[in-house]
Motif scaffolding. Sequence first.
Motif, PDB file in Angstrom:
ATOM      1  N   VAL A  44       3.604   2.218  14.049  1.00  0.00           N
ATOM      2  CA  VAL A  44       4.011   2.734  13.102  1.00  0.00           C
ATOM      3  C   VAL A  44       3.545   1.665  11.862  1.00  0.00           C
ATOM      4  CG1 VAL A  44       5.889   2.139  10.789  1.00  0.00           C
ATOM      5  CG2 VAL A  44       5.584   4.578  11.805  1.00  0.00           C
ATOM      6  N   GLN A  45       3.910  -0.147  12.964  1.00  0.00           N
ATOM      7  CA  GLN A  45       3.500  -1.318  12.447  1.00  0.00           C
ATOM      8  C   GLN A  45       2.385  -1.294  12.303  1.00  0.00           C
ATOM      9  OE1 GLN A  45       5.797  -4.287  12.097  1.00  0.00           O
ATOM     10  NE2 GLN A  45       3.560  -4.252  10.340  1.00  0.00           N
ATOM     11  N   GLY A  50      -2.674  -1.475   8.643  1.00  0.00           N
ATOM     12  CA  GLY A  50      -4.356  -1.123   8.978  1.00  0.00           C
ATOM     13  C   GLY A  50      -3.795  -0.465   6.702  1.00  0.00           C
ATOM     14  N   GLN A  51      -3.126  -0.419   6.405  1.00  0.00           N
ATOM     15  CA  GLN A  51      -2.852   0.105   5.433  1.00  0.00           C
ATOM     16  C   GLN A  51      -3.167  -1.103   4.313  1.00  0.00           C
ATOM     17  OE1 GLN A  51      -1.972   3.909   2.995  1.00  0.00           O
ATOM     18  NE2 GLN A  51      -2.605   4.469   5.382  1.00  0.00           N
ATOM     19  N   GLN A  60       2.775   1.242  -2.310  1.00  0.00           N
ATOM     20  CA  GLN A  60       1.742   1.835  -2.126  1.00  0.00           C
ATOM     21  C   GLN A  60       2.469   2.358  -1.243  1.00  0.00           C
ATOM     22  OE1 GLN A  60      -1.521   0.813  -2.876  1.00  0.00           O
ATOM     23  NE2 GLN A  60      -2.534   1.924  -3.898  1.00  0.00           N
ATOM     24  N   ILE A  61       2.696   1.813  -0.050  1.00  0.00           N
ATOM     25  CA  ILE A  61       3.267   1.695   1.045  1.00  0.00           C
ATOM     26  C   ILE A  61       5.077   2.512   1.489  1.00  0.00           C
ATOM     27  CG2 ILE A  61       4.199   0.403   3.638  1.00  0.00           C
ATOM     28  CD1 ILE A  61       1.358  -0.620   3.024  1.00  0.00           C
ATOM     29  N   ARG A  69       9.668  -0.544  -2.399  1.00  0.00           N
ATOM     30  CA  ARG A  69       8.468  -1.746  -1.459  1.00  0.00           C
ATOM     31  C   ARG A  69       8.729  -2.720  -1.161  1.00  0.00           C
ATOM     32  NH1 ARG A  69       7.948  -6.516  -4.377  1.00  0.00           N
ATOM     33  NH2 ARG A  69       8.925  -6.579  -6.101  1.00  0.00           N
ATOM     34  N   GLN A  70      10.379  -3.820  -1.689  1.00  0.00           N
ATOM     35  CA  GLN A  70      10.999  -4.210  -0.839  1.00  0.00           C
ATOM     36  C   GLN A  70      11.676  -3.983   0.796  1.00  0.00           C
ATOM     37  OE1 GLN A  70      11.893  -3.357  -3.975  1.00  0.00           O
ATOM     38  NE2 GLN A  70      11.890  -5.496  -5.351  1.00  0.00           N
ATOM     39  N   ALA A  71      11.886  -2.729   0.758  1.00  0.00           N
ATOM     40  CA  ALA A  71      12.300  -2.101   2.589  1.00  0.00           C
ATOM     41  C   ALA A  71      11.218  -2.149   3.354  1.00  0.00           C
ATOM     42  CB  ALA A  71      13.366  -0.893   1.865  1.00  0.00           C
TER      43      ALA A  71
END
Length: 82
Positions: A44-45, A50-51, A60-61, A69-71
């Motif tokens: 996941v990292q 990469g994203q 977006q992530i 987004r903060q989390a």
Amino acid sequence: MIETTDYLAMLRRMIAAGGKRVAEADEVELGELVSLFDDLEAAVQLAVDGQRAGGSSWAQIGAGLGITRQAAQMRWGRAAAS
């Protein structure tokens, strides 16, 4: 070419099958199965990195993960990874 969602579905089936095999195996294999948590977190990292390198924002992530987004930034941002 395998689509990413199909590929991930295959991995999900393989993990479930691994759990069934471990259910009939020795305890040492249970430890091996649990070690997949670390492998998944590293994957996941790598995906988040990469994203981000590809220009995706934390918003977006986070949206893709169903979190804010903060989390997302707190969990997978470089400061959190250090």
